[in-house]
Scaffold this active site. Structure first.
Site, PDB file in Angstrom:
ATOM      1  N   ASN A  10      -2.158  -9.069  -5.084  1.00 64.21           N
ATOM      2  CA  ASN A  10      -2.908  -9.051  -3.827  1.00 64.21           C
ATOM      3  C   ASN A  10      -4.381  -8.730  -4.130  1.00 64.21           C
ATOM      4  O   ASN A  10      -4.673  -7.669  -4.699  1.00 64.21           O
ATOM      5  CB  ASN A  10      -2.274  -7.998  -2.904  1.00 64.21           C
ATOM      6  CG  ASN A  10      -2.978  -7.895  -1.565  1.00 64.21           C
ATOM      7  OD1 ASN A  10      -4.204  -7.913  -1.513  1.00 64.21           O
ATOM      8  ND2 ASN A  10      -2.228  -7.780  -0.499  1.00 64.21           N
ATOM      9  N   ASP A  12      -6.944  -8.519  -1.880  1.00 66.52           N
ATOM     10  CA  ASP A  12      -7.699  -8.082  -0.696  1.00 66.52           C
ATOM     11  C   ASP A  12      -8.862  -7.153  -1.038  1.00 66.52           C
ATOM     12  O   ASP A  12      -9.944  -7.240  -0.452  1.00 66.52           O
ATOM     13  CB  ASP A  12      -6.793  -7.288   0.256  1.00 66.52           C
ATOM     14  CG  ASP A  12      -5.755  -8.140   0.943  1.00 66.52           C
ATOM     15  OD1 ASP A  12      -5.835  -9.381   0.871  1.00 66.52           O
ATOM     16  OD2 ASP A  12      -4.842  -7.548   1.559  1.00 66.52           O
ATOM     17  N   HIS A  13      -8.596  -6.216  -1.953  1.00 70.19           N
ATOM     18  CA  HIS A  13      -9.590  -5.153  -2.128  1.00 70.19           C
ATOM     19  C   HIS A  13     -10.764  -5.552  -3.017  1.00 70.19           C
ATOM     20  O   HIS A  13     -11.751  -4.809  -3.108  1.00 70.19           O
ATOM     21  CB  HIS A  13      -8.908  -3.849  -2.534  1.00 70.19           C
ATOM     22  CG  HIS A  13      -7.989  -3.399  -1.434  1.00 70.19           C
ATOM     23  ND1 HIS A  13      -8.468  -3.112  -0.164  1.00 70.19           N
ATOM     24  CD2 HIS A  13      -6.643  -3.298  -1.368  1.00 70.19           C
ATOM     25  CE1 HIS A  13      -7.442  -2.817   0.613  1.00 70.19           C
ATOM     26  NE2 HIS A  13      -6.325  -2.917  -0.080  1.00 70.19           N
ATOM     27  N   HIS A  46      -4.314 -10.958   2.658  1.00 71.48           N
ATOM     28  CA  HIS A  46      -4.022 -10.581   4.046  1.00 71.48           C
ATOM     29  C   HIS A  46      -5.270 -10.819   4.893  1.00 71.48           C
ATOM     30  O   HIS A  46      -6.279 -10.135   4.722  1.00 71.48           O
ATOM     31  CB  HIS A  46      -3.614  -9.098   4.063  1.00 71.48           C
ATOM     32  CG  HIS A  46      -3.215  -8.573   5.406  1.00 71.48           C
ATOM     33  ND1 HIS A  46      -2.812  -7.264   5.591  1.00 71.48           N
ATOM     34  CD2 HIS A  46      -3.149  -9.151   6.632  1.00 71.48           C
ATOM     35  CE1 HIS A  46      -2.508  -7.063   6.866  1.00 71.48           C
ATOM     36  NE2 HIS A  46      -2.725  -8.194   7.524  1.00 71.48           N
ATOM     37  N   HIS A  53     -11.373  -7.250   5.111  1.00 77.18           N
ATOM     38  CA  HIS A  53     -11.536  -7.641   3.695  1.00 77.18           C
ATOM     39  C   HIS A  53     -11.553  -9.176   3.572  1.00 77.18           C
ATOM     40  O   HIS A  53     -12.626  -9.759   3.536  1.00 77.18           O
ATOM     41  CB  HIS A  53     -10.540  -6.930   2.754  1.00 77.18           C
ATOM     42  CG  HIS A  53      -9.156  -6.697   3.262  1.00 77.18           C
ATOM     43  ND1 HIS A  53      -8.338  -7.708   3.647  1.00 77.18           N
ATOM     44  CD2 HIS A  53      -8.449  -5.545   3.434  1.00 77.18           C
ATOM     45  CE1 HIS A  53      -7.174  -7.196   4.020  1.00 77.18           C
ATOM     46  NE2 HIS A  53      -7.206  -5.880   3.929  1.00 77.18           N
ATOM     47  N   GLU A  73      -0.623 -13.349   4.052  1.00 76.54           N
ATOM     48  CA  GLU A  73      -0.108 -12.232   4.854  1.00 76.54           C
ATOM     49  C   GLU A  73      -0.861 -12.182   6.164  1.00 76.54           C
ATOM     50  O   GLU A  73      -2.096 -12.264   6.169  1.00 76.54           O
ATOM     51  CB  GLU A  73      -0.423 -10.931   4.126  1.00 76.54           C
ATOM     52  CG  GLU A  73       0.744 -10.258   3.528  1.00 76.54           C
ATOM     53  CD  GLU A  73       0.318  -8.944   2.952  1.00 76.54           C
ATOM     54  OE1 GLU A  73      -0.302  -8.133   3.664  1.00 76.54           O
ATOM     55  OE2 GLU A  73       0.570  -8.742   1.771  1.00 76.54           O
ATOM     56  N   THR A 104      -1.195  -1.325   5.918  1.00 73.67           N
ATOM     57  CA  THR A 104      -0.009  -1.662   6.692  1.00 73.67           C
ATOM     58  C   THR A 104       0.982  -0.508   6.583  1.00 73.67           C
ATOM     59  O   THR A 104       1.633  -0.334   5.558  1.00 73.67           O
ATOM     60  CB  THR A 104       0.590  -2.980   6.156  1.00 73.67           C
ATOM     61  OG1 THR A 104      -0.477  -3.935   6.065  1.00 73.67           O
ATOM     62  CG2 THR A 104       1.650  -3.515   7.083  1.00 73.67           C
ATOM     63  N   GLY A 219      -1.333  -4.800  -5.052  1.00 70.72           N
ATOM     64  CA  GLY A 219      -2.755  -5.045  -4.919  1.00 70.72           C
ATOM     65  C   GLY A 219      -3.639  -3.854  -5.204  1.00 70.72           C
ATOM     66  O   GLY A 219      -4.327  -3.796  -6.220  1.00 70.72           O
ATOM     67  N   HIS A 220      -3.620  -2.878  -4.308  1.00 71.55           N
ATOM     68  CA  HIS A 220      -4.611  -1.799  -4.329  1.00 71.55           C
ATOM     69  C   HIS A 220      -4.707  -1.117  -5.685  1.00 71.55           C
ATOM     70  O   HIS A 220      -5.796  -0.915  -6.227  1.00 71.55           O
ATOM     71  CB  HIS A 220      -4.264  -0.788  -3.219  1.00 71.55           C
ATOM     72  CG  HIS A 220      -5.278   0.294  -3.064  1.00 71.55           C
ATOM     73  ND1 HIS A 220      -5.081   1.558  -3.554  1.00 71.55           N
ATOM     74  CD2 HIS A 220      -6.498   0.296  -2.487  1.00 71.55           C
ATOM     75  CE1 HIS A 220      -6.138   2.303  -3.264  1.00 71.55           C
ATOM     76  NE2 HIS A 220      -7.017   1.549  -2.618  1.00 71.55           N
TER      77      HIS A 220
END
Ligand code: PXP
Length: 247
Positions: A10, A12-13, A46, A53, A73, A104, A219-220
């Site tokens: 993931n 996103d970040h 996401h 993001h 997502e 989430t 992800g994170h």
């Protein structure tokens, strides 16, 4: 030996860091391509309602630019359905979303919204997307996910990870047992089982060892670890830990 376990990364970040300064960098697509080269089996992103993001243009660039499956997502809203149908990702993962949450926080209430979600997933399935429900491990949510025609359930591992880092090991182990039971039940209903949220080098092995789980989305931690060791090496180490737990 269990079936192979895929790693969805993931990104996103990467967009979170970019948006913190309103700059053009770091580019989530560049991170996705690096993840692909480092052995990721898929890319997850996401698109949140508030676009905090990932943005619409990122999703389009990811779909066009990567050579591995894209997992989109999103919340089960009309706006997101329209974007997903236009983007045509390999997979769609439906997640609950509240504006005020940092991430989430819980699973989707599929059982409490069954008729609407059944109608919602139908055009996504018709468009060829593999639809996944991000849920807790309770049997009612798993059974409802199967009834509405989802192909996949992704079990929320956030609580298990929190309990680990809070040092509440007996509760963590009970949560792990419940995740194991949920995975077996979902598999028995013909659902493909995924898991994710909050996973790290320290917490991944017991989840990766659950034989019914076919994919982890992480992800994170990977983006955070990239600051210290680089994204490629962070993904390679996660992959190594997953494979070792699986063997
Ligand atoms: N799976 C789902 C459904 C998620 O919503 C998230 C967070 O966006 C993840 C996996 C990845 O969680 P984390 O970023 O904590 O690894």
């Amino acid at each position: 030996m269990s079936k192979p376990l895929r790693l969805g990364v993931n990104i996103d970040h990467v967009a979170t860091i970019r948006n913190a300064r309103g700059s053009a960098y770091p580019d989530p697509l560049r991170a996705a391509l690096l993840a692909e080269a480092a052995g990721a089996d898929g890319i997850t992103a996401h698109l949140r309602e508030d676009r905090r993001h990932i943005r619409d243009a990122d999703m389009a660039a990811l779909k066009a630019g990567i050579g591995i499956p894209l997992n989109f997502e999103m919340a089960a809203t009309a706006e997101m359905q329209e974007i997903a149908l236009a983007t045509r990702p390999h997979a769609v993962c439906l997640v609950p979303e509240k504006r005020e949450e940092r991430t989430t926080e819980g699973g989707l209430d599929v059982a409490g919204d069954e008729a609407r979600l059944a109608a919602y997933v139908s055009p996504l399935r018709d468009a060829g997307a593999r639809v996944s429900m991000f849920i807790g491990h309770d049997a009612a949510q798993i059974a409802a996910s199967a009834r509405i025609g989802a192909a996949v359930v992704e079990l929320h591992t956030g609580h298990y990870c929190d309990l680990h880092y809070e040092g509440r090991f007996a509760e963590r182990d009970a949560e792990l047992a419940a995740l194991r039971e949920g995975a077996a039940y979902a598999h028995s209903l013909g659902l493909e089982v995924h898991a994710g949220h909050g996973l790290t080098f320290e917490t991944v092995a017991p989840i990766a060892a659950i034989p019914e789980i076919r994919e982890l989305n992480i992800g994170h931690f990977l983006i955070a670890e990239a600051v210290f060791i680089g994204l490629g090496p962070a993904i390679a180490e996660m992959r190594r830990l997953m494979d070792a737990a699986r063997a």
